[in-house]
Design a protein around this motif. Structure first.
Motif, short mmCIF file in Angstrom:
data_model
loop_
_atom_site.label_atom_id
_atom_site.label_comp_id
_atom_site.label_asym_id
_atom_site.label_seq_id
_atom_site.Cartn_x
_atom_site.Cartn_y
_atom_site.Cartn_z
N THR A 4 29.17 -65.27 -20.69
CA THR A 4 28.62 -64.55 -21.84
C THR A 4 27.66 -65.41 -22.66
OG1 THR A 4 30.64 -65.22 -22.98
CG2 THR A 4 30.56 -62.94 -22.15
N ASN A 5 27.43 -66.65 -22.22
CA ASN A 5 26.51 -67.53 -22.96
C ASN A 5 25.18 -67.64 -22.20
OD1 ASN A 5 25.08 -69.75 -23.97
ND2 ASN A 5 26.96 -70.82 -24.58
N PRO A 6 24.13 -66.90 -22.65
CA PRO A 6 22.87 -66.87 -21.91
C PRO A 6 22.24 -68.25 -21.71
CG PRO A 6 22.78 -65.43 -23.85
CD PRO A 6 24.12 -66.10 -23.87
N HIS A 7 22.43 -69.17 -22.69
CA HIS A 7 21.83 -70.50 -22.55
C HIS A 7 22.48 -71.27 -21.41
CE1 HIS A 7 19.53 -69.78 -26.08
NE2 HIS A 7 20.63 -69.48 -26.75
N GLU A 8 23.82 -71.17 -21.37
CA GLU A 8 24.55 -71.86 -20.28
C GLU A 8 24.16 -71.28 -18.92
OE1 GLU A 8 28.83 -72.42 -20.31
OE2 GLU A 8 28.76 -72.75 -22.47
N LYS A 39 20.58 -72.38 -17.99
CA LYS A 39 20.55 -73.80 -17.61
C LYS A 39 21.14 -73.95 -16.19
CE LYS A 39 22.23 -78.37 -19.03
NZ LYS A 39 23.21 -78.61 -17.97
N ALA A 40 22.26 -73.28 -15.96
CA ALA A 40 22.90 -73.37 -14.64
C ALA A 40 21.97 -72.84 -13.55
CB ALA A 40 24.22 -72.59 -14.64
N LEU A 41 21.30 -71.72 -13.84
CA LEU A 41 20.38 -71.15 -12.83
C LEU A 41 19.27 -72.13 -12.47
CD1 LEU A 41 19.95 -67.42 -13.95
CD2 LEU A 41 20.91 -68.22 -11.79
N SER A 42 18.82 -72.89 -13.47
CA SER A 42 17.74 -73.85 -13.21
C SER A 42 18.22 -75.01 -12.33
CB SER A 42 17.16 -74.39 -14.53
OG SER A 42 18.08 -75.30 -15.10
N GLU A 43 19.53 -75.17 -12.23
CA GLU A 43 20.09 -76.27 -11.43
C GLU A 43 20.50 -75.81 -10.02
OE1 GLU A 43 22.08 -78.25 -15.45
OE2 GLU A 43 23.30 -77.12 -14.04
N TYR A 60 31.55 -71.13 -11.30
CA TYR A 60 33.00 -71.43 -11.31
C TYR A 60 33.23 -72.94 -11.38
CZ TYR A 60 37.88 -71.55 -9.77
OH TYR A 60 39.24 -71.78 -9.69
N ASP A 61 32.57 -73.66 -10.48
CA ASP A 61 32.77 -75.12 -10.40
C ASP A 61 32.32 -75.83 -11.67
OD1 ASP A 61 33.82 -75.02 -7.89
OD2 ASP A 61 31.98 -75.61 -6.84
N ASN A 62 31.31 -75.27 -12.34
CA ASN A 62 30.75 -75.94 -13.51
C ASN A 62 31.18 -75.29 -14.83
OD1 ASN A 62 28.75 -78.12 -12.41
ND2 ASN A 62 28.57 -76.33 -11.09
N HIS A 63 32.19 -74.43 -14.74
CA HIS A 63 32.78 -73.79 -15.94
C HIS A 63 31.71 -73.15 -16.83
CE1 HIS A 63 36.32 -76.00 -14.68
NE2 HIS A 63 35.60 -77.09 -14.68
N VAL A 64 30.80 -72.41 -16.20
CA VAL A 64 29.75 -71.76 -16.97
C VAL A 64 30.33 -70.52 -17.66
CG1 VAL A 64 27.51 -70.55 -16.80
CG2 VAL A 64 27.94 -72.61 -15.42
N THR A 65 30.07 -70.40 -18.96
CA THR A 65 30.55 -69.22 -19.70
C THR A 65 29.58 -68.06 -19.44
OG1 THR A 65 31.23 -70.79 -21.40
CG2 THR A 65 31.31 -68.45 -22.00
N GLU A 115 30.79 -59.50 -11.75
CA GLU A 115 30.44 -59.80 -13.14
C GLU A 115 29.22 -60.73 -13.19
OE1 GLU A 115 34.21 -60.67 -15.48
OE2 GLU A 115 34.78 -59.35 -13.84
N VAL A 116 29.21 -61.69 -12.31
CA VAL A 116 28.07 -62.62 -12.27
C VAL A 116 26.78 -61.87 -11.90
CG1 VAL A 116 27.08 -64.61 -11.03
CG2 VAL A 116 29.47 -64.66 -11.76
N SER A 117 26.89 -61.00 -10.90
CA SER A 117 25.69 -60.32 -10.41
C SER A 117 25.23 -59.20 -11.35
CB SER A 117 25.90 -59.78 -9.00
OG SER A 117 26.95 -58.85 -8.99
N ALA A 118 26.00 -58.92 -12.39
CA ALA A 118 25.56 -57.92 -13.38
C ALA A 118 24.73 -58.57 -14.49
CB ALA A 118 26.77 -57.20 -13.97
N ILE A 119 24.64 -59.89 -14.48
CA ILE A 119 23.88 -60.59 -15.53
C ILE A 119 22.38 -60.51 -15.22
CG2 ILE A 119 23.52 -62.81 -16.69
CD1 ILE A 119 26.43 -63.56 -15.82
N THR A 120 21.62 -59.97 -16.17
CA THR A 120 20.20 -59.68 -15.92
C THR A 120 19.41 -60.89 -15.42
OG1 THR A 120 20.29 -57.91 -17.52
CG2 THR A 120 18.11 -58.74 -16.99
N ILE A 121 19.58 -62.06 -16.08
CA ILE A 121 18.75 -63.20 -15.65
C ILE A 121 19.15 -63.72 -14.26
CG2 ILE A 121 17.78 -64.05 -17.82
CD1 ILE A 121 20.05 -66.05 -18.03
#
Ligand code: DC
Length: 227
Positions: A53-57, A60-64, A46-51, A102-108
Motif C-alpha cells: 500500500t506504499n507507492p514509494h516503496e 523503488k522496488a520496481l526500479s530494482e 515478499y523477500d524485501n518486505h515491500v508494503t 494483489e500485487v498484479s492489481a497495483i497500477t504501477i
C-alpha cells in the motif's frame, strides 16, 4: 507466412501456460508467460518486505527488479529469472499464488510489466498468456482466445501440479485461492480480465491438452489463411 501474435487470456489454472507452450513449439513461435512476471515481482516484494500500500516503496522496488527469460532445454520452455537468479520453481509455490493477485492489481506494477511485454513481442511470432493480453498488451492481436474451466476442475489440476513438485495443499485452500483470484483479476481497475468480443471462448473443463493445442493451432491457421 508472416508470423502473428496469439493472445491467450483467461482464469487461473485452466491450462493457459501448458497450452501456450505447446502451441508456440508447434508454430515455431516464442512463448511468454506473463503471469510468471507478476509472480517474480511478488517474490521480490515478499523477500524485501515491500508494503503493497506504499507507492514509494513499490516504485523503488520496481526500479530494482530485472526480469528476464532464458530457455531451459529440459522443460522445452523459458525459465523466469529475477535479477539474474532462476526463480521458476519458487514463484509457483502457494505463498506466491496467495499474494500475486494483489500485487498484479497495483497500477504501477501493471504499467511496468505491460511496457516490458510489448517490447518483448514487437517483431516476432509470439504466444503470450495472461489476463490482459488481448485487451491491454496487444489489443490488435489477430488471434485472441479466452480460456476458462470449472473452478473445482481447475483446483484439482492445480493440486496435482503442486503435488508433482512436492507441495501438498488441501483442495479447499486451492479452490478458495482460485475463486479469490478470479474475483480480484476480473474486478480490478487496471487491465481487468474480460473477454472481448473478438476473443474465441475455449472452456477446457473437459478438454485434453492435445485438444486445446489443436483448437488454438487450427484457429491460428484459419485466420492466417484468410489474410
Ligand atoms: O497465470 P498465473 O496464475 O501464473 O498468473 C498469476 C497472477 O498474475 C494472476 O492471479 C493474475 C496476474 N496476472 C495478471 O494480472 N496479468 C497477466 N497478464 C498475467 C497474470
Amino acid at each position: 507466412m508472416k508470423k502473428t501474435i496469439i493472445a491467450l487470456d483467461g482464469h487461473s489454472s485452466c491450462g493457459k501456460s501448458s497450452t501456450a507452450k505447446r502451441v508456440a513449439k508447434k508454430l515455431g513461435y516464442a512463448f511468454i508467460d506473463t503471469g510468471a512476471m507478476y509472480r517474480a515481482v511478488s517474490l521480490y516484494f515478499y523477500d524485501n518486505h515491500v508494503t503493497l500500500t506504499n507507492p514509494h516503496e513499490v516504485e523503488k522496488a520496481l526500479s530494482e527488479i530485472r526480469i528476464t527469460f532464458h530457455f531451459n532445454e529440459n522443460r522445452g520452455a523459458s525459465d523466469v529469472f529475477l535479477n539474474g537468479l532462476n526463480v521458476e520453481d519458487e514463484i509457483r509455490k502457494m505463498y506466491i499464488s496467495q499474494m500475486v493477485s494483489e500485487v498484479s492489481a497495483i497500477t504501477i506494477v501493471r504499467k511496468a510489466m505491460v511496457a516490458q511485454q510489448q517490447k518483448m513481442a514487437k517483431h516476432r511470432g509470439v504466444v503470450m498468456d495472461g489476463r490482459d493480453i488481448g485487451t491491454k498488451v496487444f489489443p490488435d492481436a489477430e488471434i485472441k482466445v479466452f480460456m476458462t474451466a470449472d473452478p473445482t476442475i481447475r483446483a484439482e489440476r492445480r493440486q496435482r501440479e503442486l503435488l508433482e513438485k512436492g507441495e501438498m495443499v488441501d483442495l479447499n485452500v486451492i479452490l478458495e485461492n482460485i475463486k479469490k483470484r478470479d474475483v480480484i483479476d476480473s474486478t480490478r481497475e487496471e487491465g481487468p480480465l474480460t473477454k472481448t468480443k473478438d476473443a474465441v471462448l475455449m472452456d477446457t473443463s473437459f478438454m485434453t491438452l492435445d485438444e486445446q493445442v489443436d483448437f488454438v493451432v487450427q484457429l491460428h491457421d484459419s485466420v492466417l489463411a484468410k489474410r
